[in-house]
Design a protein around this motif. Structure first.
Motif, PDB file in Angstrom:
ATOM      1  N   ASN A  57     -18.166 -25.366  -3.877  1.00 52.25           N
ATOM      2  CA  ASN A  57     -17.410 -24.844  -2.730  1.00 52.25           C
ATOM      3  C   ASN A  57     -16.015 -25.460  -2.654  1.00 52.25           C
ATOM      4  O   ASN A  57     -15.024 -24.760  -2.387  1.00 52.25           O
ATOM      5  CB  ASN A  57     -18.161 -25.101  -1.429  1.00 52.25           C
ATOM      6  CG  ASN A  57     -19.358 -24.184  -1.254  1.00 52.25           C
ATOM      7  OD1 ASN A  57     -19.456 -23.149  -1.916  1.00 52.25           O
ATOM      8  ND2 ASN A  57     -20.279 -24.551  -0.378  1.00 52.25           N
ATOM      9  N   LEU A  58     -15.919 -26.764  -2.890  1.00 49.32           N
ATOM     10  CA  LEU A  58     -14.609 -27.403  -2.821  1.00 49.32           C
ATOM     11  C   LEU A  58     -13.722 -27.035  -4.008  1.00 49.32           C
ATOM     12  O   LEU A  58     -12.501 -26.968  -3.883  1.00 49.32           O
ATOM     13  CB  LEU A  58     -14.749 -28.920  -2.697  1.00 49.32           C
ATOM     14  CG  LEU A  58     -14.711 -29.410  -1.217  1.00 49.32           C
ATOM     15  CD1 LEU A  58     -15.923 -28.925  -0.453  1.00 49.32           C
ATOM     16  CD2 LEU A  58     -14.587 -30.920  -1.153  1.00 49.32           C
ATOM     17  N   ARG A 118      -9.841 -27.697  -2.587  1.00 46.81           N
ATOM     18  CA  ARG A 118      -9.690 -28.838  -1.683  1.00 46.81           C
ATOM     19  C   ARG A 118     -10.103 -30.115  -2.397  1.00 46.81           C
ATOM     20  O   ARG A 118     -10.906 -30.106  -3.328  1.00 46.81           O
ATOM     21  CB  ARG A 118     -10.565 -28.641  -0.447  1.00 46.81           C
ATOM     22  CG  ARG A 118     -10.086 -27.511   0.475  1.00 46.81           C
ATOM     23  CD  ARG A 118     -11.118 -27.225   1.560  1.00 46.81           C
ATOM     24  NE  ARG A 118     -11.521 -28.444   2.263  1.00 46.81           N
ATOM     25  CZ  ARG A 118     -12.584 -28.518   3.083  1.00 46.81           C
ATOM     26  NH1 ARG A 118     -13.323 -27.423   3.290  1.00 46.81           N
ATOM     27  NH2 ARG A 118     -12.880 -29.633   3.696  1.00 46.81           N
ATOM     28  N   GLU A 119      -9.563 -31.233  -1.928  1.00 50.97           N
ATOM     29  CA  GLU A 119      -9.873 -32.530  -2.520  1.00 50.97           C
ATOM     30  C   GLU A 119     -11.346 -32.882  -2.277  1.00 50.97           C
ATOM     31  O   GLU A 119     -11.848 -32.791  -1.164  1.00 50.97           O
ATOM     32  CB  GLU A 119      -8.973 -33.611  -1.911  1.00 50.97           C
ATOM     33  CG  GLU A 119      -9.143 -34.972  -2.550  1.00 50.97           C
ATOM     34  CD  GLU A 119      -8.190 -36.005  -1.956  1.00 50.97           C
ATOM     35  OE1 GLU A 119      -8.629 -36.763  -1.066  1.00 50.97           O
ATOM     36  OE2 GLU A 119      -7.000 -36.001  -2.354  1.00 50.97           O
ATOM     37  N   ASP A 120     -12.031 -33.309  -3.347  1.00 47.92           N
ATOM     38  CA  ASP A 120     -13.458 -33.644  -3.281  1.00 47.92           C
ATOM     39  C   ASP A 120     -13.622 -35.145  -3.510  1.00 47.92           C
ATOM     40  O   ASP A 120     -13.540 -35.635  -4.639  1.00 47.92           O
ATOM     41  CB  ASP A 120     -14.218 -32.845  -4.340  1.00 47.92           C
ATOM     42  CG  ASP A 120     -15.709 -33.162  -4.372  1.00 47.92           C
ATOM     43  OD1 ASP A 120     -16.167 -33.980  -3.548  1.00 47.92           O
ATOM     44  OD2 ASP A 120     -16.414 -32.581  -5.230  1.00 47.92           O
ATOM     45  N   THR A 121     -13.840 -35.887  -2.424  1.00 49.40           N
ATOM     46  CA  THR A 121     -14.028 -37.338  -2.531  1.00 49.40           C
ATOM     47  C   THR A 121     -15.501 -37.733  -2.547  1.00 49.40           C
ATOM     48  O   THR A 121     -15.834 -38.916  -2.482  1.00 49.40           O
ATOM     49  CB  THR A 121     -13.346 -38.047  -1.344  1.00 49.40           C
ATOM     50  OG1 THR A 121     -13.926 -37.561  -0.126  1.00 49.40           O
ATOM     51  CG2 THR A 121     -11.847 -37.768  -1.350  1.00 49.40           C
ATOM     52  N   TYR A 122     -16.380 -36.750  -2.657  1.00 47.18           N
ATOM     53  CA  TYR A 122     -17.826 -36.967  -2.527  1.00 47.18           C
ATOM     54  C   TYR A 122     -18.543 -36.929  -3.878  1.00 47.18           C
ATOM     55  O   TYR A 122     -19.415 -37.753  -4.165  1.00 47.18           O
ATOM     56  CB  TYR A 122     -18.382 -35.897  -1.591  1.00 47.18           C
ATOM     57  CG  TYR A 122     -19.881 -35.794  -1.476  1.00 47.18           C
ATOM     58  CD1 TYR A 122     -20.588 -36.571  -0.571  1.00 47.18           C
ATOM     59  CD2 TYR A 122     -20.592 -34.876  -2.253  1.00 47.18           C
ATOM     60  CE1 TYR A 122     -21.972 -36.454  -0.447  1.00 47.18           C
ATOM     61  CE2 TYR A 122     -21.972 -34.753  -2.144  1.00 47.18           C
ATOM     62  CZ  TYR A 122     -22.653 -35.538  -1.236  1.00 47.18           C
ATOM     63  OH  TYR A 122     -24.017 -35.420  -1.118  1.00 47.18           O
ATOM     64  N   SER A 123     -18.193 -35.968  -4.732  1.00 48.74           N
ATOM     65  CA  SER A 123     -18.990 -35.675  -5.934  1.00 48.74           C
ATOM     66  C   SER A 123     -18.933 -36.790  -6.973  1.00 48.74           C
ATOM     67  O   SER A 123     -19.908 -37.021  -7.696  1.00 48.74           O
ATOM     68  CB  SER A 123     -18.518 -34.360  -6.558  1.00 48.74           C
ATOM     69  OG  SER A 123     -18.730 -33.286  -5.669  1.00 48.74           O
ATOM     70  N   SER A 164     -25.590 -31.186  -3.386  1.00 49.09           N
ATOM     71  CA  SER A 164     -24.380 -31.747  -4.006  1.00 49.09           C
ATOM     72  C   SER A 164     -23.688 -30.729  -4.899  1.00 49.09           C
ATOM     73  O   SER A 164     -22.447 -30.656  -4.934  1.00 49.09           O
ATOM     74  CB  SER A 164     -24.735 -32.999  -4.812  1.00 49.09           C
ATOM     75  OG  SER A 164     -25.218 -34.024  -3.962  1.00 49.09           O
ATOM     76  N   TYR A 172     -21.843 -28.223  -2.733  1.00 49.07           N
ATOM     77  CA  TYR A 172     -20.634 -28.850  -2.189  1.00 49.07           C
ATOM     78  C   TYR A 172     -19.534 -28.893  -3.252  1.00 49.07           C
ATOM     79  O   TYR A 172     -18.376 -28.542  -2.992  1.00 49.07           O
ATOM     80  CB  TYR A 172     -20.967 -30.263  -1.710  1.00 49.07           C
ATOM     81  CG  TYR A 172     -19.821 -30.982  -1.047  1.00 49.07           C
ATOM     82  CD1 TYR A 172     -19.593 -30.852   0.320  1.00 49.07           C
ATOM     83  CD2 TYR A 172     -18.976 -31.803  -1.787  1.00 49.07           C
ATOM     84  CE1 TYR A 172     -18.535 -31.519   0.939  1.00 49.07           C
ATOM     85  CE2 TYR A 172     -17.917 -32.474  -1.193  1.00 49.07           C
ATOM     86  CZ  TYR A 172     -17.697 -32.325   0.183  1.00 49.07           C
ATOM     87  OH  TYR A 172     -16.656 -32.973   0.780  1.00 49.07           O
ATOM     88  N   TYR A 173     -19.896 -29.318  -4.466  1.00 52.92           N
ATOM     89  CA  TYR A 173     -18.930 -29.403  -5.563  1.00 52.92           C
ATOM     90  C   TYR A 173     -18.291 -28.041  -5.826  1.00 52.92           C
ATOM     91  O   TYR A 173     -17.059 -27.915  -5.917  1.00 52.92           O
ATOM     92  CB  TYR A 173     -19.635 -29.926  -6.822  1.00 52.92           C
ATOM     93  CG  TYR A 173     -18.838 -29.772  -8.102  1.00 52.92           C
ATOM     94  CD1 TYR A 173     -17.837 -30.671  -8.441  1.00 52.92           C
ATOM     95  CD2 TYR A 173     -19.108 -28.715  -8.978  1.00 52.92           C
ATOM     96  CE1 TYR A 173     -17.110 -30.529  -9.618  1.00 52.92           C
ATOM     97  CE2 TYR A 173     -18.388 -28.568 -10.162  1.00 52.92           C
ATOM     98  CZ  TYR A 173     -17.396 -29.474 -10.475  1.00 52.92           C
ATOM     99  OH  TYR A 173     -16.682 -29.327 -11.640  1.00 52.92           O
TER     100      TYR A 173
END
Length: 912
Positions: A574-575, A580-585, A568, A571-572
């Motif tokens: 890298n975005l 880029r928009e991060d809708t995951y973190s 996680s 990913y945070y």
């Protein structure tokens, strides 16, 4: 969980060996060879009698009297004087009073060298004592050459087949084992073992002790196949020369049982522990602490086997013995309570576990308050690591018990307030400032206070029988505590840093709650490693949430800690970099916590672990299509007790220091580092050279940062407009020595390359430095984060000035500094450790005294950094906004021009 207690014969303990060696010096040296005044002999014999009786504190004044009389009536320049001084140093070392021990060792060593020459065994003995002292202090770079010199003298003077040379090799091996150089330790243990075999034979106690030491090393290395035959050989020899009912034979059984337990051979471990228990029972009876320890070992084995019914009566019996023999304040009693609580936890009997955990936690808090202030840095880290097992067991229990009894979250919150960031209490800085103050009265009082604290700590470890033998009644112990408290109050009146460092008031979650306004909340994050069997993830995160209307703190459990710290987090980042928009973190890091924050607009947030590596404000809520910065005002704190700690009214800002655009590739000429600084620099700078991934270093030169010159210039203009005195240091003036020479600036702004190395590469060609493996250097993350200043290139090559590490930053003089700004890439990063947040520059500068630290988590463009800093200083200094609000407004304004969090979210502010 298991506790294995290993009892080695006395000779293998370096302290015991030194006592024996020095006793020989006194008995057969010059004291018997010349006329000594009667009053000196009487004082010395009284000191020796007290020492032999174990009454060490009572021995000290008589040693001092004998040494003083000898110096005045005989001489300071003979071996008898040196031996007496050396013995007093050893006594202080045994008590843990290293400040008093070190100068005495040095005096004895210089006297031996002057009188007997530098090739004499007595001189070697004094060097060995000083080496052992430095090892205990964690000063490994100073200890190693002394160990090596002592060994060489013994070899030359006595021959390489002499048992005393073998003992010196054993001590050197123990040193290398402690710093992780296992291969070197192994060869030395083997050489020592072979000398003892040839000179003393296999049936000598020294030989079996050497076997056990080498076996322990193999076990530490995980080489169980090599360890087992050594344990077995020692067992067979001791069985023959000691007989089967000897306590040392029980030790051999215990050692082998511990190995069997380690490799899962529970059947043989049980038989061996039972046999050891029988021997200790026959020798000491059922009321002795050693018997209680043996009961614990067997009980812990049964617990690991899942045989709880067999473990329970053994633990109950051990607790009763320790309560009577040791007292309820003894660390062994706390450990037994913890083991029994853990047993009830394994049995799912949570109501019975609760009072045991509560008592254990209180005892541990008492130990923290009694011991931590007087420990050295190395001792403090070892102590904090040793008590983690108590916290981890309690955490596991509290998570399971929360639904049944939610008030347990309040106990946990209170524990956090007491123990969070224990390692970053500024004890060493406090010590340095007092010793360097020039106020002799204060220095003498501080030394007396520290000696008293150390002695009271030793009393905690004594059994009731030992206290009685030493004539220490409860009334005497109470008087000692009252005298220590009196000294503490007197010193606090003279030293603000002493008062702040040793303030022992215990805060509760209710104290925090009283500071909260409607719509506010306080959040404590706890990271811990969970070693429970059957658990897929070894790391957990807990959020403890307090709101004005809370009956108890709310607990939020995040079971996926390992994922948060690895996949996680990658990913945070890298975005963020890709913009880029991060809708995951948001769902991973915040959504579970947000569930307990309904109606809240402002959060005081005390991070731990991975939460120090992300900027919460940059988390994007896919449901509302807003960043967390739009939904909440989040203020970062080191500990939520910062909300209730005594505060002084902020004074007018009088002086700012601005540093930037260092000349990395040219060395400064104004000063050279001290010996200790050079050792630190060599360790730290070598780790930077080993990291070939650093952006700023290509192996030949360090890329300059011309944008930092513009940044400093812009900020200087704001200071001028706000009519605040300031000084800017650029290029050749931006040196490490400058930073270390600063005294209490109101604002310190440093704009340069920052670095944090997650690890030292394992495939590096140079694996050793100053006698230590690179993996040992990697164990100190404070040497792996820092700032590059003028001369950094040469510093990487020679260890000269040019790199300020977090380790060094901790001791800067920033006690009244309102703000430190680290305008450099990755200054907010560091190594994650349970309960200690991030080991890096942030904590280092806060330990140095900075009230607030503004730092970066990733590198952004010069333009965005310059604009962010100019906006912040303008809001704060020119428009007179509160510092947190000024930072928030600067971020919001920068967002209007650069809407991506990559630009406005790089910087985070932590502090008051």
């Amino acid at each position: 969980m298991k506790y294995v207690f290993v009892f080695f014969p006395q000779w293998m303990n370096p302290m015991k060996h030194l006592f024996f060696t020095l006793f020989l010096l006194i008995s057969y040296g010059t004291i018997l060879a010349q006329e000594i005044p009667e009053e000196i002999l009487k004082a010395y014999e009284t000191a020796e009698n007290y020492k032999e009786a174990g009454k060490l504190m009572q021995a000290i004044p008589y040693y001092k009297q004998a040494i003083s009389l000898y110096a005045r009536k005989v001489s300071k320049q003979d071996q008898t004087y040196a031996t007496a001084v050396n013995n007093l140093a050893l006594l202080y070392q045994t008590l843990g009073d290293y400040d008093n021990a070190e100068p005495l060792y040095r005096t004895a060593s210089e006297t031996y060298k002057s009188v007997l020459g530098k090739d004499h065994p007595y001189y070697a003995t004094s060097l060995m004592g000083l080496a052992v002292l430095y090892k205990a202090m964690g000063a490994y770079a100073d200890a190693e050459p002394l160990y090596l010199a002592a060994c060489e003298i013994y070899k030359t003077a006595l021959g390489k087949n002499h048992p005393d040379y073998a003992t010196s090799l054993n001590n050197l091996a123990a040193f290398y084992s402690e710093i992780g150089n296992y291969q070197r330790a192994k060869s030395l243990y083997q050489e020592s073992l072979e000398i003892i075999r040839k000179e003393l034979g296999k049936e000598h106690p020294y030989y079996t002790s050497s076997l056990n030491n080498l076996a322990e090393l193999y076990k530490t290395m995980g080489d169980y196949d090599s360890a087992k035959p050594l344990y077995l050989e020692a067992l067979e020899i001791d069985k023959k020369i000691l007989e089967e009912n000897h306590p040392d034979y029980a030790t051999d059984l215990n050692n082998l049982a511990g190995l069997c337990n380690e490799i899962g051979d529970y059947e043989n471990a049980e038989l061996l522990y039972q046999k050891a228990l029988e021997i200790l029972l026959a020798n000491f009876g059922k009321k002795h602490p050693n018997y209680a320890t043996a009961l614990q070992n067997l009980a812990n084995l049964y617990s690991e086997m899942g045989n709880f019914n067999s473990a329970k009566p053994l633990l109950l019996e051990a607790i009763e013995i320790q309560k009577t023999a040791l007292g309820k304040t003894h660390p062994d009693y706390a450990q037994s309570l913890n083991n029994l609580a853990g047993l009830y936890l394994d049995m799912d009997d949570l109501p019975r576990a609760e009072p045991l955990f509560a008592e254990t936690i209180e005892l541990v808090k008492m130990q923290v308050e009694a011991l931590l202030p007087s420990l050295t840095e190395a001792q403090r880290e070892a102590f904090v690591q040793s008590i983690q097992v108590y916290f981890r067991n309690f955490y596991i229990f509290a998570i399971q018990y929360y639904e049944q009894k939610p008030e347990i979250a309040g106990t946990w919150f209170n524990l956090q307030l007491t123990t969070k960031a224990m390692l970053f209490r500024a004890s060493q800085k406090m010590h340095n400032q007092i010793i360097q103050s020039g106020n002799q009265t204060l220095i003498d009082q501080y030394k007396a206070w520290k000696s008293q604290k150390i002695y009271l700590g030793k009393l905690l470890e004594m059994s009731l029988e030992e206290k009685t033998e030493q004539g220490i009644s409860p009334e005497i112990e109470r008087q000692l505590q009252e005298e220590t408290d009196r000294l503490e109050k007197e010193i606090s009146l003279q030293s603000e840093i002493f008062a702040n460092t040793n303030r022992t008031r215990r805060y509760t979650w209710q104290d925090i709650q009283k500071q909260l306004q409607p719509g506010e909340a306080a959040v404590e994050i706890v990271r811990f490693t969970n070693f429970q069997k059957g658990q897929p993830d070894s790391v957990k995160y807990i959020a403890l949430v307090v709101k004005p209307q809370s009956q108890y703190p709310e607990m939020v459990v995040l079971d996926n800690g390992h994922e948060l710290e690895t996949r996680s987090l990658t990913y945070y980042r890298n975005l963020i970099r890709a913009q880029r928009e991060d809708t995951y973190s948001y769902a991973k890091y915040w959504q579970p916590i947000q569930a307990g924050l309904q109606g809240v607009r402002k959060v005081y947030f005390s991070a731990d672990g991975v939460y120090n590596s992300i900027n919460l404000l940059t988390l994007f809520n896919p449901n509302t299509r807003q960043f967390l910065a739009d939904e909440l005002d989040i203020q970062m704190l080191t500990n939520t007790k910062d909300l209730v700690k005594p505060k002084t009214a902020p004074k007018r800002l009088d002086r700012g220091v601005l540093i930037g655009f260092p000349d990395y590739n040219n060395a400064p000429t104004d000063s050279l580092p001290t010996r200790d600084e050079r050792s630190i620099d060599l360790l730290a700078n070598q780790t930077v050279r080993l990291d070939t991934t650093q952006r700023f270093f290509n192996g030949n030169s360090i890329s300059p940062l011309p944008g930092t010159k513009t940044e400093v210039g812009n900020i200087a203009q704001v200071f001028t407009q706000a009519q605040i005195d300031h000084a800017a240091y650029l290029e050749d003036d931006a040196t490490e020595s400058l930073v270390k020479s600063l005294r209490y600036p109101d604002v310190l702004h440093i704009s340069t390359h920052g670095f944090f190395m997650a690890d030292v590469p394992k495939d590096t060609i140079q694996k050793r430095l100053l006698g230590m493996d690179s993996k040992v250097l990697a164990q100190n993350p404070l040497l792996r984060s820092g700032l590059l200043l003028t001369g950094a290139k040469q510093a990487l090559e020679t260890g000269s000035e040019g790199i300020l590490t977090a380790y060094e930053a901790m001791n800067l003089h920033l006690d009244y500094t309102r703000l430190v700004v680290l305008s450099a890439c990755e200054t907010g990063l560091g190594e994650i450790r349970n309960g200690e947040g991030v080991y890096g520059l942030q904590r280092a500068f806060q330990t140095a005294g900075a009230q607030t630290v503004l730092m970066s988590l990733w590198k952004v463009s010069d333009e965005a950094t310059q604009e962010m800093m100019s906006l912040f200083y303008d809001y704060w200094l020119t428009q007179k906004q509160e510092i947190h609000q000024a930072f928030r407004n600067a971020q919001q304004q920068l967002r209007q021009k650069h809407p991506e969090p990559y630009f406005w979210g790089a910087f985070v502010m932590v502090g008051e």
